[in-house]
Design an enzyme around this catalytic site. Structure first.
Site: not given
Length: 324
Positions: A168, A267
């Site tokens: 991330s 995602d």
């Protein structure tokens, strides 16, 4: 005595709450855990070290169970945790479990960097801390008396096999310091063998793929970036968050030889990750790039749901990348 209720200035759910007295409450942190002399499940040892007193940069080091305790040389992984640049830690329970598993399977020495967080320390501080940590690791390759050497790196680190990795926001850091390494180089001429970017946090003004189009400026990615880097030139199209935006440097300048990008079907950052993979493949970068997409999973599942079949499979793939 009557309780004193602090007045909220700003909050970003589920990440942080800022109060008018300057204090910050982190809502999304997993619990901090101490390092372990030997993890009972994996046999991995960990310890905490200080990289720099001023600025304050620290790390948690990981060492797998060794067959040859005094002579075995292992690849080095410098790892950067996620959390939107504002939550989580190298000392958190979820990253401890994840890295114990990865280090055990990949047989690497890992340096999990504790960079400073926004909003107390706004970007680009996290990038600078991460670069300093990478250069600190590289400095162990130089035979001098300037830096106090870390025994695990000196005794077991193979400086011909240095990797970067992150999830991330940490994957965003990997991208940015890999580009910087390509321009500035590392101490002692150390080279980065490879880098993995898991569910990288990239965004931009114009939607790509299946990204939502309505009220983009009210979305979570916008809100995080505005919180952690309010003065970013170009805002959400700053090259550090949008590698494809105006003025972004070419990925041909990445300072590593191999690249692994992983994305997940559910995602919302998926399409940006695929776009990054394609951009690297189509650039003049001379390295090898690979893409892994996991079906049925969301953002950072390999950490948040560590221990599931899909998480274990992804960790095995990451370990294989580090073992090549």
């Amino acid at each position: 005595m009557a309780s004193i209720t602090k007045e909220v200035e700003k909050e970003l759910i589920p990440f942080v709450r800022l109060y008018k007295d300057g204090s910050v409450e982190r809502l999304g942190n997993s619990p901090y855990v101490p390092p372990s002399p030997q993890d009972t499940e994996t046999g991995v040892s960990s310890k905490d070290i200080t990289i720099s007193q001023d600025p304050s940069i620290s790390a948690r080091l990981y060492l797998p169970k060794l067959n040859q305790p005094h002579h075995q040389k292992l690849p080095i992984l410098i790892y950067f945790h996620g959390g939107g640049f504002c939550i989580e830690s190298a000392f958190s329970s979820d990253h401890q479990r994840y890295l114990n598993n990865l280090v055990s399977q990949a047989q690497v020495v890992a340096v999990s960097v504790e960079y400073r967080l926004a909003p107390e320390h706004l970007l680009p501080i996290a990038y600078e801390d991460s670069w300093a940590a990478l250069q600190w690791v590289a400095s162990h390759f130089i035979d001098d008396n300037v830096v106090i050497k870390e025994p695990w790196l000196i005794n077991h680190g193979d400086f011909n096999r240095v990797f970067l990795g992150g999830d991330s926001a940490g994957a965003n850091i990997v991208h940015n310091i890999a580009l910087r390494a390509g321009v500035e180089g590392l101490h002692g001429g150390v080279r980065i063998t490879g880098a993995f970017l898991t569910h990288p946090f990239f965004w931009g003004l114009k939607p790509v793929g299946s990204e939502y189009t309505a009220e983009r400026e009210k979305g979570l990615a916008y809100s995080i970036w505005n919180l952690v880097y309010p003065s970013a030139p170009g805002g959400i199209d700053n090259p550090m968050i949008n590698p494809f935006g105006p003025g972004a440097p070419s990925l041909a300048g990445l300072g590593c030889s191999r690249l692994l990008v992983t994305v997940s079907e559910k995602d919302r950052l998926r399409d940006r990750g695929i776009m990054y993979y394609n951009a690297a493949k189509e650039s003049e970068w001379k390295g090898e790039v690979e893409l892994i997409e996991v079906e049925g999973e969301g953002h950072a599942f390999q950490i948040l749901d560590c221990g599931t079949e899909n998480a274990n499979n992804l960790i095995k793939r990451l370990a294989s990348f580090l073992l090549k």
